[in-house]
Motif scaffolding. Structure first.
Motif, mmCIF file in Angstrom:
data_model
loop_
_atom_site.group_PDB
_atom_site.id
_atom_site.type_symbol
_atom_site.label_atom_id
_atom_site.label_comp_id
_atom_site.label_asym_id
_atom_site.label_seq_id
_atom_site.Cartn_x
_atom_site.Cartn_y
_atom_site.Cartn_z
ATOM 1 N N ARG A 27 0.833 -1.205 0.000
ATOM 2 C CA ARG A 27 0.000 0.000 0.000
ATOM 3 C C ARG A 27 0.864 1.251 0.000
ATOM 4 O O ARG A 27 2.000 1.250 0.465
ATOM 5 C CB ARG A 27 -0.910 0.038 1.239
ATOM 6 N N ASP A 28 0.323 2.333 -0.469
ATOM 7 C CA ASP A 28 0.999 3.625 -0.541
ATOM 8 C C ASP A 28 0.621 4.441 0.692
ATOM 9 O O ASP A 28 -0.484 4.973 0.772
ATOM 10 C CB ASP A 28 0.572 4.347 -1.823
ATOM 11 N N PHE A 29 1.542 4.530 1.663
ATOM 12 C CA PHE A 29 1.258 5.250 2.897
ATOM 13 C C PHE A 29 1.875 6.646 2.917
ATOM 14 O O PHE A 29 2.058 7.231 3.977
ATOM 15 C CB PHE A 29 1.738 4.451 4.118
ATOM 16 N N THR A 30 2.187 7.177 1.746
ATOM 17 C CA THR A 30 2.656 8.555 1.684
ATOM 18 C C THR A 30 1.448 9.475 1.873
ATOM 19 O O THR A 30 0.304 9.040 1.708
ATOM 20 C CB THR A 30 3.318 8.833 0.317
ATOM 21 N N PRO A 31 1.674 10.735 2.219
ATOM 22 C CA PRO A 31 0.529 11.642 2.365
ATOM 23 C C PRO A 31 -0.345 11.703 1.108
ATOM 24 O O PRO A 31 -1.567 11.743 1.192
ATOM 25 C CB PRO A 31 1.175 12.993 2.666
ATOM 26 N N GLY A 32 0.285 11.689 -0.056
ATOM 27 C CA GLY A 32 -0.494 11.711 -1.303
ATOM 28 C C GLY A 32 -1.315 10.446 -1.484
ATOM 29 O O GLY A 32 -2.453 10.489 -1.948
ATOM 30 N N GLY A 33 -0.746 9.304 -1.109
ATOM 31 C CA GLY A 33 -1.465 8.045 -1.214
ATOM 32 C C GLY A 33 -2.645 7.979 -0.260
ATOM 33 O O GLY A 33 -3.723 7.491 -0.614
ATOM 34 N N ILE A 34 -2.448 8.478 0.949
ATOM 35 C CA ILE A 34 -3.530 8.481 1.941
ATOM 36 C C ILE A 34 -4.642 9.433 1.505
ATOM 37 O O ILE A 34 -5.827 9.097 1.589
ATOM 38 C CB ILE A 34 -2.981 8.850 3.334
#
Length: 79
Positions: A27-34
């Motif tokens: 999963r993408d847990f970067t701010p953009g991903g969230i």
């Protein structure tokens, strides 16, 4: 027959318990991903319950119920 879906593209409900750590690692847990995930969730909710031809009280009542629960938790910090 159905083609096998890569683990990265599976929905959470389709992931087996043993695959969960691997799925979470993808999963993408970067701010953009969230923010993207929150936006997709909002869009799905809006299109399913609010933006309909013949609407009911279902979507609005869920938002109000969520607000009541959150305000109750904020009011009673000992919970």
């Amino acid at each position: 027959l159905c083609a096998a879906v890569p683990l990265k593209d599976m929905k959470l409900l389709d992931v087996k318990l043993g695959q969960l750590p691997t799925w979470l690692a993808m999963r993408d847990f970067t701010p953009g991903g969230i923010l993207g995930a929150l936006r997709r969730g909002y869009d799905r909710y809006y299109n399913k319950y609010i933006n309909v031809k013949k609407g009911g009280l279902g979507g609005v009542s869920m938002v109000l119920a969520g607000y009541v629960v959150i305000s109750y938790i904020w009011s009673y910090s000992h919970l």
